[in-house]
Write a protein that holds these residues in place. Structure first.
Motif, PDB file in Angstrom:
ATOM      1  N   SER A  75       0.860  -1.182   0.000  1.00 27.20           N
ATOM      2  CA  SER A  75       0.000   0.000   0.000  1.00 27.20           C
ATOM      3  C   SER A  75       0.896   1.231   0.000  1.00 27.20           C
ATOM      4  O   SER A  75       2.065   1.171   0.419  1.00 27.20           O
ATOM      5  CB  SER A  75      -0.933   0.009   1.218  1.00 27.20           C
ATOM      6  OG  SER A  75      -0.190   0.114   2.418  1.00 27.20           O
ATOM      7  N   PHE A  76       0.353   2.324  -0.475  1.00 27.39           N
ATOM      8  CA  PHE A  76       1.123   3.561  -0.606  1.00 27.39           C
ATOM      9  C   PHE A  76       0.323   4.726  -0.037  1.00 27.39           C
ATOM     10  O   PHE A  76      -0.887   4.631   0.150  1.00 27.39           O
ATOM     11  CB  PHE A  76       1.456   3.825  -2.079  1.00 27.39           C
ATOM     12  CG  PHE A  76       2.318   2.765  -2.696  1.00 27.39           C
ATOM     13  CD1 PHE A  76       3.700   2.867  -2.653  1.00 27.39           C
ATOM     14  CD2 PHE A  76       1.753   1.650  -3.290  1.00 27.39           C
ATOM     15  CE1 PHE A  76       4.498   1.880  -3.204  1.00 27.39           C
ATOM     16  CE2 PHE A  76       2.546   0.649  -3.846  1.00 27.39           C
ATOM     17  CZ  PHE A  76       3.924   0.769  -3.794  1.00 27.39           C
ATOM     18  N   ALA A  77       1.005   5.807   0.225  1.00 30.30           N
ATOM     19  CA  ALA A  77       0.302   7.019   0.618  1.00 30.30           C
ATOM     20  C   ALA A  77      -0.465   7.547  -0.597  1.00 30.30           C
ATOM     21  O   ALA A  77      -0.169   7.216  -1.750  1.00 30.30           O
ATOM     22  CB  ALA A  77       1.299   8.067   1.106  1.00 30.30           C
ATOM     23  N   LYS A 210      -8.393  11.848  -5.915  1.00 31.36           N
ATOM     24  CA  LYS A 210      -7.430  11.113  -5.099  1.00 31.36           C
ATOM     25  C   LYS A 210      -6.470  10.392  -6.032  1.00 31.36           C
ATOM     26  O   LYS A 210      -6.872   9.880  -7.082  1.00 31.36           O
ATOM     27  CB  LYS A 210      -8.158  10.099  -4.211  1.00 31.36           C
ATOM     28  CG  LYS A 210      -7.239   9.189  -3.403  1.00 31.36           C
ATOM     29  CD  LYS A 210      -8.042   8.197  -2.569  1.00 31.36           C
ATOM     30  CE  LYS A 210      -7.145   7.248  -1.800  1.00 31.36           C
ATOM     31  NZ  LYS A 210      -7.912   6.280  -0.975  1.00 31.36           N
ATOM     32  N   ALA A 211      -5.210  10.366  -5.650  1.00 30.58           N
ATOM     33  CA  ALA A 211      -4.214   9.642  -6.442  1.00 30.58           C
ATOM     34  C   ALA A 211      -3.119   9.135  -5.524  1.00 30.58           C
ATOM     35  O   ALA A 211      -2.792   9.786  -4.521  1.00 30.58           O
ATOM     36  CB  ALA A 211      -3.611  10.534  -7.529  1.00 30.58           C
ATOM     37  N   PRO A 212      -2.527   7.979  -5.844  1.00 30.91           N
ATOM     38  CA  PRO A 212      -1.411   7.481  -5.024  1.00 30.91           C
ATOM     39  C   PRO A 212      -0.196   8.381  -5.170  1.00 30.91           C
ATOM     40  O   PRO A 212      -0.023   9.059  -6.191  1.00 30.91           O
ATOM     41  CB  PRO A 212      -1.137   6.094  -5.623  1.00 30.91           C
ATOM     42  CG  PRO A 212      -1.648   6.176  -7.024  1.00 30.91           C
ATOM     43  CD  PRO A 212      -2.836   7.089  -6.978  1.00 30.91           C
ATOM     44  N   ILE A 213       0.615   8.412  -4.140  1.00 30.49           N
ATOM     45  CA  ILE A 213       1.872   9.157  -4.168  1.00 30.49           C
ATOM     46  C   ILE A 213       2.968   8.170  -4.542  1.00 30.49           C
ATOM     47  O   ILE A 213       3.260   7.234  -3.795  1.00 30.49           O
ATOM     48  CB  ILE A 213       2.146   9.815  -2.805  1.00 30.49           C
ATOM     49  CG1 ILE A 213       1.040  10.826  -2.481  1.00 30.49           C
ATOM     50  CG2 ILE A 213       3.518  10.479  -2.792  1.00 30.49           C
ATOM     51  CD1 ILE A 213       1.058  11.295  -1.041  1.00 30.49           C
ATOM     52  N   ALA A 214       3.546   8.364  -5.702  1.00 27.76           N
ATOM     53  CA  ALA A 214       4.517   7.404  -6.218  1.00 27.76           C
ATOM     54  C   ALA A 214       5.771   7.360  -5.348  1.00 27.76           C
ATOM     55  O   ALA A 214       6.265   8.407  -4.912  1.00 27.76           O
ATOM     56  CB  ALA A 214       4.897   7.770  -7.651  1.00 27.76           C
ATOM     57  N   ASN A 228       4.047  10.225 -13.089  1.00 29.63           N
ATOM     58  CA  ASN A 228       3.034  10.350 -14.143  1.00 29.63           C
ATOM     59  C   ASN A 228       2.120   9.127 -14.183  1.00 29.63           C
ATOM     60  O   ASN A 228       0.915   9.258 -14.411  1.00 29.63           O
ATOM     61  CB  ASN A 228       3.700  10.582 -15.501  1.00 29.63           C
ATOM     62  CG  ASN A 228       4.094  12.028 -15.712  1.00 29.63           C
ATOM     63  OD1 ASN A 228       3.278  12.864 -16.072  1.00 29.63           O
ATOM     64  ND2 ASN A 228       5.360  12.334 -15.466  1.00 29.63           N
ATOM     65  N   ASP A 229       2.679   7.948 -13.947  1.00 32.14           N
ATOM     66  CA  ASP A 229       1.846   6.736 -13.890  1.00 32.14           C
ATOM     67  C   ASP A 229       0.830   6.825 -12.753  1.00 32.14           C
ATOM     68  O   ASP A 229      -0.291   6.312 -12.863  1.00 32.14           O
ATOM     69  CB  ASP A 229       2.728   5.497 -13.699  1.00 32.14           C
ATOM     70  CG  ASP A 229       3.544   5.158 -14.935  1.00 32.14           C
ATOM     71  OD1 ASP A 229       3.110   5.500 -16.049  1.00 32.14           O
ATOM     72  OD2 ASP A 229       4.625   4.557 -14.777  1.00 32.14           O
ATOM     73  N   ALA A 230       1.224   7.466 -11.641  1.00 32.75           N
ATOM     74  CA  ALA A 230       0.300   7.631 -10.522  1.00 32.75           C
ATOM     75  C   ALA A 230      -0.953   8.364 -10.962  1.00 32.75           C
ATOM     76  O   ALA A 230      -2.074   8.017 -10.558  1.00 32.75           O
ATOM     77  CB  ALA A 230       0.985   8.388  -9.387  1.00 32.75           C
ATOM     78  N   SER A 235      -5.311   7.678 -10.512  1.00 34.61           N
ATOM     79  CA  SER A 235      -6.156   8.782 -10.065  1.00 34.61           C
ATOM     80  C   SER A 235      -7.638   8.462 -10.215  1.00 34.61           C
ATOM     81  O   SER A 235      -8.055   7.769 -11.138  1.00 34.61           O
ATOM     82  CB  SER A 235      -5.825  10.061 -10.839  1.00 34.61           C
ATOM     83  OG  SER A 235      -6.062   9.885 -12.219  1.00 34.61           O
ATOM     84  N   GLU A 236      -8.411   8.996  -9.284  1.00 32.86           N
ATOM     85  CA  GLU A 236      -9.859   8.806  -9.283  1.00 32.86           C
ATOM     86  C   GLU A 236     -10.513  10.155  -9.016  1.00 32.86           C
ATOM     87  O   GLU A 236     -10.222  10.805  -8.006  1.00 32.86           O
ATOM     88  CB  GLU A 236     -10.260   7.793  -8.221  1.00 32.86           C
ATOM     89  CG  GLU A 236     -11.718   7.410  -8.253  1.00 32.86           C
ATOM     90  CD  GLU A 236     -12.022   6.224  -7.337  1.00 32.86           C
ATOM     91  OE1 GLU A 236     -13.166   5.751  -7.350  1.00 32.86           O
ATOM     92  OE2 GLU A 236     -11.097   5.788  -6.614  1.00 32.86           O
TER      93      GLU A 236
END
Length: 319
Positions: A75-77, A210-214, A228-230, A235-236
């Motif tokens: 899991s990621f921030a 919301k988007a993950p922090i890579a 950029n992939d994040a 992203s949602e």
């Protein structure tokens, strides 16, 4: 009208007052301008990334951190952003549209100072008539070096402020502050693409994302690919609009990467390399969000497109 630079200065003051605790470094240029380093020659921090994002949107939204579950092991921030004035916060401030300097000294500026300068090359102001007027200017850049005196003076002169009233927040890609503020661009990216697909972003009532922090890595190219992939795959977005159902139905599949990008499924690092490491040659539709839902406040109908591509994120974040 609200001043994004006035609001952002409150964030700047917090950074200046707590620089050491936030892992930041304050640098005074010879011309008198102030550079706040959030991760190039300092460690940076989660909170610095949140403040960087708040400054970039003119402090016109709520920015918070949460969690993103990738799979049963990892899991990621994640960063959450809530905005009620996207034409000002996203298009009049956050989007990177100000080309500064030339050649190897060139950089791209985002943030509130754009709203004062309104330089001719910053064509994103075709999307909003927002204009700021304040005696201090706050600019944000992502670069591998500090801005020069010449860059700082270019900003001060364009904004008609004194050099000592010019504040430049900066970080390289390879730090947590940059990873946070790039992931937080999911709403800016959506507003921009709506405009390109002929849906008036002025119809947006509220927007959140919301988007993950890579996870960052010391390799600049690899980190740039991950951040950029994040956005592209993680992203949602939720958008409330005051529009016609037919216009929403027409545009929504043009906003999600799965149904609009010719390179969907490819990692951004590979796409960028294939384009000769030149953003100019990257297809614009690559810059899409993962999943988007749009609610019409007129009819109550909801629309959804895209997906969170966990497989692509695993390839990007774990290798």
């Amino acid at each position: 009208m609200v001043s994004t630079n006035q609001r952002a200065m409150k964030v700047v003051e917090e950074l200046l007052e707590n620089a050491e605790a936030l892992g930041c470094k304050v640098v005074k240029l010879d011309c008198g301008a102030t550079v706040i380093d959030l991760g190039l020659n300092c460690r940076g921090s989660w909170q610095a990334g949140v403040l960087f994002t708040r400054a970039c949107i003119g402090d016109l939204g709520v920015v918070s951190l949460s969690d993103f579950k990738l799979n049963d092991q990892y899991s990621f921030a994640a960063v959450n952003v809530f905005i009620e004035q996207p034409l000002i916060a996203c298009l009049g401030s956050q989007i990177a549209g100000w080309k500064l300097g030339e050649g190897e000294f060139a950089t791209i500026g985002s943030g509130p100072a754009r709203g004062i300068a309104h330089v001719a090359s910053d064509w994103y102001f075709e999307m909003t008539d927002y204009k700021d007027d304040y005696d201090k200017a706050v600019l944000c850049i992502q670069d591998v070096k500090y801005p020069s005196n010449e860059i700082a003076l270019e900003v001060a002169n364009a904004c008609h402020v004194k050099p000592e009233d010019t504040y430049i927040l900066m970080s390289p890609s390879t730090c947590v502050a940059a990873s946070i503020q790039v992931s937080a661009r999911m709403l800016e990216q959506t507003c921009h693409k709506m405009f390109e697909k002929h849906f008036d972003p002025a119809q947006i009532v509220m927007i959140r994302g919301k988007a993950p922090i890579a996870p960052v890595v010391k390799d600049e190219l690899k980190t740039m690919g991950r951040i950029n992939d994040a956005l592209i795959y993680g992203s949602e977005i939720e958008v409330w609009v005051d529009a016609e159902d037919k216009d929403i139905a027409k545009v929504i599949h043009q906003l999600a990467g799965k149904t609009s990008s010719p390179n969907y499924g490819e990692l951004f690092e590979d796409v960028f390399k294939d384009a000769g490491c030149d953003f100019f040659y990257v297809d614009h539709d690559v810059h899409s969000v993962g999943k988007i839902q749009i609610h019409n406040v007129n009819t109550g109908r909801a629309y959804c497109a895209g997906e969170i591509n966990y497989e692509a994120l695993e390839r990007s974040f774990l290798n």
